[in-house]
Design a protein around this motif. Sequence first.
Motif, PDB file in Angstrom:
ATOM      1  N   UNK A  52      41.902  96.262  53.692  1.00  0.00           N
ATOM      2  CA  UNK A  52      42.378  97.271  54.638  1.00  0.00           C
ATOM      3  C   UNK A  52      43.879  97.131  54.812  1.00  0.00           C
ATOM      4  N   UNK A  53      44.324  97.085  56.082  1.00  0.00           N
ATOM      5  CA  UNK A  53      45.760  96.950  56.327  1.00  0.00           C
ATOM      6  C   UNK A  53      46.190  95.494  56.514  1.00  0.00           C
ATOM      7  N   UNK A  54      45.211  94.562  56.354  1.00  0.00           N
ATOM      8  CA  UNK A  54      45.530  93.135  56.433  1.00  0.00           C
ATOM      9  C   UNK A  54      45.801  92.621  55.015  1.00  0.00           C
ATOM     10  N   UNK A  55      46.879  91.847  54.859  1.00  0.00           N
ATOM     11  CA  UNK A  55      47.233  91.360  53.527  1.00  0.00           C
ATOM     12  C   UNK A  55      47.737  89.926  53.604  1.00  0.00           C
ATOM     13  N   UNK A  56      47.407  89.192  52.550  1.00  0.00           N
ATOM     14  CA  UNK A  56      47.895  87.825  52.364  1.00  0.00           C
ATOM     15  C   UNK A  56      48.668  87.788  51.045  1.00  0.00           C
ATOM     16  N   UNK A  57      49.846  87.203  51.085  1.00  0.00           N
ATOM     17  CA  UNK A  57      50.567  86.900  49.847  1.00  0.00           C
ATOM     18  C   UNK A  57      50.437  85.403  49.587  1.00  0.00           C
ATOM     19  N   UNK A  58      49.773  85.059  48.473  1.00  0.00           N
ATOM     20  CA  UNK A  58      49.581  83.664  48.083  1.00  0.00           C
ATOM     21  C   UNK A  58      50.617  83.340  47.006  1.00  0.00           C
ATOM     22  N   UNK A  59      51.627  82.599  47.400  1.00  0.00           N
ATOM     23  CA  UNK A  59      52.724  82.285  46.476  1.00  0.00           C
ATOM     24  C   UNK A  59      52.719  80.798  46.160  1.00  0.00           C
ATOM     25  N   UNK A  60      53.151  80.484  44.939  1.00  0.00           N
ATOM     26  CA  UNK A  60      53.313  79.084  44.578  1.00  0.00           C
ATOM     27  C   UNK A  60      54.797  78.780  44.543  1.00  0.00           C
ATOM     28  N   UNK A  61      55.171  77.688  45.202  1.00  0.00           N
ATOM     29  CA  UNK A  61      56.576  77.323  45.326  1.00  0.00           C
ATOM     30  C   UNK A  61      56.789  75.992  44.622  1.00  0.00           C
ATOM     31  N   UNK A  62      57.792  75.919  43.727  1.00  0.00           N
ATOM     32  CA  UNK A  62      58.040  74.680  42.988  1.00  0.00           C
ATOM     33  C   UNK A  62      59.530  74.481  42.725  1.00  0.00           C
ATOM     34  N   UNK A  63      60.339  74.940  43.655  1.00  0.00           N
ATOM     35  CA  UNK A  63      61.786  74.790  43.530  1.00  0.00           C
ATOM     36  C   UNK A  63      62.207  73.457  44.142  1.00  0.00           C
ATOM     37  N   UNK A  64      62.350  72.437  43.292  1.00  0.00           N
ATOM     38  CA  UNK A  64      62.757  71.117  43.759  1.00  0.00           C
ATOM     39  C   UNK A  64      61.648  70.271  44.333  1.00  0.00           C
ATOM     40  N   UNK A  65      60.416  70.787  44.351  1.00  0.00           N
ATOM     41  CA  UNK A  65      59.266  70.036  44.858  1.00  0.00           C
ATOM     42  C   UNK A  65      58.103  70.251  43.899  1.00  0.00           C
ATOM     43  N   UNK A  66      57.092  69.371  43.928  1.00  0.00           N
ATOM     44  CA  UNK A  66      55.894  69.631  43.143  1.00  0.00           C
ATOM     45  C   UNK A  66      55.268  70.960  43.565  1.00  0.00           C
ATOM     46  N   UNK A  67      54.608  71.674  42.648  1.00  0.00           N
ATOM     47  CA  UNK A  67      54.049  72.985  42.986  1.00  0.00           C
ATOM     48  C   UNK A  67      53.122  72.926  44.197  1.00  0.00           C
ATOM     49  N   UNK A  68      53.304  73.883  45.116  1.00  0.00           N
ATOM     50  CA  UNK A  68      52.470  73.960  46.317  1.00  0.00           C
ATOM     51  C   UNK A  68      52.310  75.421  46.712  1.00  0.00           C
ATOM     52  N   UNK A  69      51.233  75.707  47.440  1.00  0.00           N
ATOM     53  CA  UNK A  69      50.996  77.074  47.913  1.00  0.00           C
ATOM     54  C   UNK A  69      51.746  77.332  49.223  1.00  0.00           C
ATOM     55  N   UNK A  70      52.185  78.600  49.356  1.00  0.00           N
ATOM     56  CA  UNK A  70      52.727  79.081  50.625  1.00  0.00           C
ATOM     57  C   UNK A  70      52.112  80.445  50.919  1.00  0.00           C
ATOM     58  N   UNK A  71      51.787  80.672  52.182  1.00  0.00           N
ATOM     59  CA  UNK A  71      51.084  81.879  52.611  1.00  0.00           C
ATOM     60  C   UNK A  71      52.007  82.721  53.500  1.00  0.00           C
ATOM     61  N   UNK A  72      52.053  84.022  53.169  1.00  0.00           N
ATOM     62  CA  UNK A  72      52.769  84.990  53.992  1.00  0.00           C
ATOM     63  C   UNK A  72      51.776  86.103  54.346  1.00  0.00           C
ATOM     64  N   UNK A  73      51.553  86.339  55.654  1.00  0.00           N
ATOM     65  CA  UNK A  73      50.552  87.320  56.101  1.00  0.00           C
ATOM     66  C   UNK A  73      51.234  88.534  56.732  1.00  0.00           C
ATOM     67  N   UNK A  74      50.625  89.711  56.485  1.00  0.00           N
ATOM     68  CA  UNK A  74      51.129  90.954  57.096  1.00  0.00           C
ATOM     69  C   UNK A  74      49.957  91.790  57.607  1.00  0.00           C
ATOM     70  N   UNK A  75      50.269  92.647  58.577  1.00  0.00           N
ATOM     71  CA  UNK A  75      49.294  93.592  59.131  1.00  0.00           C
ATOM     72  C   UNK A  75      49.990  94.944  59.183  1.00  0.00           C
ATOM     73  N   UNK A  76      49.440  95.897  58.447  1.00  0.00           N
ATOM     74  CA  UNK A  76      50.032  97.228  58.354  1.00  0.00           C
ATOM     75  C   UNK A  76      51.497  97.147  57.917  1.00  0.00           C
ATOM     76  N   UNK A  77      51.767  96.182  57.026  1.00  0.00           N
ATOM     77  CA  UNK A  77      53.109  96.036  56.487  1.00  0.00           C
ATOM     78  C   UNK A  77      54.056  95.230  57.332  1.00  0.00           C
ATOM     79  N   UNK A  78      53.618  94.765  58.509  1.00  0.00           N
ATOM     80  CA  UNK A  78      54.480  93.993  59.383  1.00  0.00           C
ATOM     81  C   UNK A  78      54.071  92.523  59.338  1.00  0.00           C
TER      82      UNK A  78
END
Length: 412
Positions: A52-78
């Motif tokens: 629906x209008x709920x969204x999760x961005x599941x990103x992997x971050x590995x800039x200078x650190x071992x690879x790890x997940x980071x989560x960014x959540x939005x609701x209706x684009x906010x």
Amino acid sequence: MKLKSIVSAMLIGQLALSGALSSQGVFAQFNPEAVKEAVEKGPNNGRMLRDGDFAIELAIFEDGVPPEFRIFATKAGKKIAAQDVEVNVKLTRLGDVIDDINFFVENDYLRGDMEIYEPHSFVVTLSASHKGKSYSWSYDNFEGRTAISDEMAQVMNIKTETAGSQMFNEILKVFGELKLAPNATRDVSARYPGEVKKLAAVLGQHVKKGQVLFTIESNESLQTYPVYAPVSGVITAQNIAVGEQANGRTLLTITDTSKLIAELGVFPMDKAKVKLGAPVKIFIPGSEQVINSQLFDALFALNRQQAKIFRAEVNNTNGALSVGQFVSAEISLASYPVPLAVKSTGLQAFRDFTVVYAKVGQQYEVRMLELGREAGPWVEVLGGLPQGTEYVAQNSYLIKADIDKSGASHDH
């Protein structure tokens, strides 16, 4: 025909003949275009998961650190405040190994509590909750993985072994030449001047110690006396004939060829690793014979190639070897156990890694390795592979070709 085309033809032929790879999932690996799907990327280059209008961005971050997940959540684009979302990610790897990842708040995102180790190949299951409502997603994120039936693997002569401890025997391969042993030659002459009356040994003949070689008639006493062989060996020089005068000169030369010396050249970069007394295996070109010996000394002077000459005795009681014959050898440098090793024939390149292909059931997947020392056919594994893993040790390039053909990318 290119290798991957050959592999594809072999695998598809097996499908038609045996039906061993008839499942839709396996068929997709030979037809990757049939299962490719558009993956939406978010502003942090992560995978977007929407309900629906709920969204999760599941990103992997590995800039200078071992690879790890980071989560960014939005609701209706906010953006949703990180503390207002709870997330759990489970990664199901080949062999049903599950990485259970929880998240904590950091800045404006949620940060995973464990490293996403290689390979990044797993089924991703993400569960989230926000304001009392639950959400879940599941998708495949495979890389460096393929499936081949056991029947097809047998046809392709793919052989596996189990990774485990090995005894390493470090060797140095060198080349050399067979020479006479010290004091191998004896010159034989008459004790008193006289005429040679009888000759009992000639050039090329094998004689034994104490055997009569020739008889001399003394010029002074006119009595005859025999001259005996001082050693056993081969007559390698003859300067005598019946009726000749001995006159104190060398008449016969006897060479003991029962023992030869292998003079082996060791170059400066390897000299410090070679020790006297080290075991050595000597190989004769054109022969399957292997001679076991050890280094007993080294010559003071270098040869014309600036190599240090180490010497080893070679048994030649059967007379099969000759002075001047070229040989190769393997000098033993060290022997020691290592906890984990794989066959070097199983190694392949994958992205920026050196890998082997682990086998689980009828599936094969890359395992990124940290490698150590090498000895003979073995390479030490310092990390990236659990003890007891079944891996491809022979014809692993066929697995690589099939994976490359699938065009699977490194994605998250």
